[in-house]
Design a protein around this motif. Structure first.
Motif, PDB file in Angstrom:
ATOM      1  N   TYR A   6       0.761  -1.062   0.085  1.00  0.00           N
ATOM      2  CA  TYR A   6       0.079  -0.054   0.240  1.00  0.00           C
ATOM      3  C   TYR A   6       0.920   1.172  -0.188  1.00  0.00           C
ATOM      4  CZ  TYR A   6      -3.452  -3.376   1.244  1.00  0.00           C
ATOM      5  OH  TYR A   6      -4.321  -4.448   0.975  1.00  0.00           O
ATOM      6  N   GLN A   7       0.686   2.018  -0.838  1.00  0.00           N
ATOM      7  CA  GLN A   7       1.599   3.338  -1.047  1.00  0.00           C
ATOM      8  C   GLN A   7       0.665   4.478  -0.435  1.00  0.00           C
ATOM      9  OE1 GLN A   7       2.977   4.517  -5.024  1.00  0.00           O
ATOM     10  NE2 GLN A   7       4.811   5.067  -3.924  1.00  0.00           N
ATOM     11  N   CYS A   8       1.345   5.146   0.410  1.00  0.00           N
ATOM     12  CA  CYS A   8       0.893   6.495   1.029  1.00  0.00           C
ATOM     13  C   CYS A   8       0.855   7.381  -0.329  1.00  0.00           C
ATOM     14  CB  CYS A   8       1.572   6.816   2.109  1.00  0.00           C
ATOM     15  SG  CYS A   8       0.974   8.359   2.891  1.00  0.00           S
ATOM     16  N   SER A  27      -8.469  -0.469   3.335  1.00  0.00           N
ATOM     17  CA  SER A  27      -7.389   0.527   3.162  1.00  0.00           C
ATOM     18  C   SER A  27      -6.233   0.077   4.486  1.00  0.00           C
ATOM     19  CB  SER A  27      -7.696   1.823   3.286  1.00  0.00           C
ATOM     20  OG  SER A  27      -8.643   1.797   4.534  1.00  0.00           O
ATOM     21  N   LEU A  28      -5.158   0.362   4.460  1.00  0.00           N
ATOM     22  CA  LEU A  28      -4.101   0.451   5.539  1.00  0.00           C
ATOM     23  C   LEU A  28      -3.642   1.723   5.695  1.00  0.00           C
ATOM     24  CD1 LEU A  28      -2.771  -2.065   6.866  1.00  0.00           C
ATOM     25  CD2 LEU A  28      -0.971  -1.486   5.348  1.00  0.00           C
ATOM     26  N   CYS A  30      -0.773   4.338   6.747  1.00  0.00           N
ATOM     27  CA  CYS A  30       0.603   4.410   6.317  1.00  0.00           C
ATOM     28  C   CYS A  30       1.384   4.104   7.597  1.00  0.00           C
ATOM     29  CB  CYS A  30       0.824   5.820   5.820  1.00  0.00           C
ATOM     30  SG  CYS A  30       2.613   6.148   5.604  1.00  0.00           S
ATOM     31  N   GLU A  31       2.234   3.484   7.664  1.00  0.00           N
ATOM     32  CA  GLU A  31       3.179   2.994   8.853  1.00  0.00           C
ATOM     33  C   GLU A  31       4.149   4.119   8.976  1.00  0.00           C
ATOM     34  OE1 GLU A  31       5.443  -0.553   8.155  1.00  0.00           O
ATOM     35  OE2 GLU A  31       6.622   0.190   6.618  1.00  0.00           O
ATOM     36  N   SER A  32       4.337   4.831   7.958  1.00  0.00           N
ATOM     37  CA  SER A  32       5.302   6.065   8.296  1.00  0.00           C
ATOM     38  C   SER A  32       4.835   7.216   8.924  1.00  0.00           C
ATOM     39  CB  SER A  32       6.092   6.406   6.881  1.00  0.00           C
ATOM     40  OG  SER A  32       6.857   7.356   7.095  1.00  0.00           O
ATOM     41  N   CYS A  33       3.556   7.717   8.138  1.00  0.00           N
ATOM     42  CA  CYS A  33       3.006   9.159   8.769  1.00  0.00           C
ATOM     43  C   CYS A  33       1.637   8.962   9.359  1.00  0.00           C
ATOM     44  CB  CYS A  33       2.955   9.994   7.650  1.00  0.00           C
ATOM     45  SG  CYS A  33       1.678   9.790   6.295  1.00  0.00           S
ATOM     46  N   GLY A  34       1.081   7.502   8.985  1.00  0.00           N
ATOM     47  CA  GLY A  34      -0.092   7.560   9.746  1.00  0.00           C
ATOM     48  C   GLY A  34      -1.430   7.839   8.941  1.00  0.00           C
ATOM     49  N   SER A  35      -1.030   8.412   7.872  1.00  0.00           N
ATOM     50  CA  SER A  35      -2.276   8.713   6.899  1.00  0.00           C
ATOM     51  C   SER A  35      -3.020   7.604   6.509  1.00  0.00           C
ATOM     52  CB  SER A  35      -1.559   9.423   5.668  1.00  0.00           C
ATOM     53  OG  SER A  35      -2.807   9.648   4.779  1.00  0.00           O
ATOM     54  N   LYS A  36      -4.483   7.685   6.340  1.00  0.00           N
ATOM     55  CA  LYS A  36      -5.279   6.394   5.790  1.00  0.00           C
ATOM     56  C   LYS A  36      -5.457   6.643   4.466  1.00  0.00           C
ATOM     57  CE  LYS A  36      -7.053   5.015   9.788  1.00  0.00           C
ATOM     58  NZ  LYS A  36      -7.974   5.631  10.717  1.00  0.00           N
ATOM     59  N   LYS A  37      -4.747   7.685   3.688  1.00  0.00           N
ATOM     60  CA  LYS A  37      -4.874   7.780   2.207  1.00  0.00           C
ATOM     61  C   LYS A  37      -3.902   6.834   1.594  1.00  0.00           C
ATOM     62  CE  LYS A  37      -7.396  11.879   1.594  1.00  0.00           C
ATOM     63  NZ  LYS A  37      -7.529  13.195   0.746  1.00  0.00           N
ATOM     64  N   THR A  38      -4.063   5.865   1.498  1.00  0.00           N
ATOM     65  CA  THR A  38      -3.095   4.780   0.813  1.00  0.00           C
ATOM     66  C   THR A  38      -3.839   4.010  -0.196  1.00  0.00           C
ATOM     67  OG1 THR A  38      -3.608   3.036   2.560  1.00  0.00           O
ATOM     68  CG2 THR A  38      -1.743   4.485   2.936  1.00  0.00           C
ATOM     69  N   HIS A  39      -3.020   3.871  -1.090  1.00  0.00           N
ATOM     70  CA  HIS A  39      -3.771   3.006  -2.443  1.00  0.00           C
ATOM     71  C   HIS A  39      -2.961   1.505  -2.581  1.00  0.00           C
ATOM     72  CE1 HIS A  39      -1.222   5.710  -4.539  1.00  0.00           C
ATOM     73  NE2 HIS A  39      -0.723   4.594  -5.185  1.00  0.00           N
ATOM     74  N   ARG A  40      -3.583   0.625  -3.030  1.00  0.00           N
ATOM     75  CA  ARG A  40      -2.897  -0.685  -3.121  1.00  0.00           C
ATOM     76  C   ARG A  40      -2.083  -0.673  -4.457  1.00  0.00           C
ATOM     77  NH1 ARG A  40      -4.803  -6.001  -4.781  1.00  0.00           N
ATOM     78  NH2 ARG A  40      -6.928  -5.207  -4.783  1.00  0.00           N
ATOM     79  N   ARG A  41      -0.848  -1.093  -4.361  1.00  0.00           N
ATOM     80  CA  ARG A  41      -0.308  -1.173  -5.587  1.00  0.00           C
ATOM     81  C   ARG A  41      -0.196  -2.775  -6.160  1.00  0.00           C
ATOM     82  NH1 ARG A  41       5.709   0.968  -5.522  1.00  0.00           N
ATOM     83  NH2 ARG A  41       6.083  -0.968  -4.732  1.00  0.00           N
ATOM     84  N   ASN A  42      -0.015  -3.152  -7.340  1.00  0.00           N
ATOM     85  CA  ASN A  42       0.140  -4.433  -7.623  1.00  0.00           C
ATOM     86  C   ASN A  42       1.337  -5.010  -7.098  1.00  0.00           C
ATOM     87  OD1 ASN A  42      -2.362  -4.266  -9.152  1.00  0.00           O
ATOM     88  ND2 ASN A  42      -1.405  -3.617 -10.932  1.00  0.00           N
ATOM     89  N   SER A  43       1.007  -5.875  -6.309  1.00  0.00           N
ATOM     90  CA  SER A  43       2.116  -6.857  -5.687  1.00  0.00           C
ATOM     91  C   SER A  43       2.743  -7.702  -6.624  1.00  0.00           C
ATOM     92  CB  SER A  43       1.745  -7.446  -4.460  1.00  0.00           C
ATOM     93  OG  SER A  43       0.912  -8.519  -4.641  1.00  0.00           O
TER      94      SER A  43
END
Ligand SMILES: [Zn+2]
Length: 77
Positions: A6-8, A27-28, A30-43
């Motif tokens: 998940y990219q912030c 949604s997940l 962000c473990e870095s800044c805590g923002s909930k605005k993340t989107h899933r990348r193609n793993s």
């Protein structure tokens, strides 16, 4: 269990998480800044994990990759 990335959208930090497929779209934070605005990348799991690793192997004979089963030919080309 597949790994999802998940990219912030704020800091572009990528958080990797192991979770069941059924929860991939949740949604997940962000473990870095805590923002909930993340989107899933193609793993790599979803984007051709079958080809991963073949790049390190010797060239395949013509007619398809016998190791990853790619009918289009040797992978890594
Ligand atoms: Zn962030």
């Amino acid at each position: 269990m597949p790994i999802y990335e998940y990219q912030c959208e704020k800091c572009e930090h990528v958080t990797e998480v192991l979770r069941p497929m059924g929860r991939a779209d949740e949604s997940l934070a962000c473990e870095s800044c805590g923002s909930k605005k993340t989107h899933r990348r193609n793993s790599e799991f979803a984007a051709g994990a079958s080809k991963r690793g073949c790049n390190d192997l010797p060239p395949m004979p013509p007619g398809g990759c016998g190791r990853c089963g790619d009918p289009n030919g040797p992978c890594g080309m």
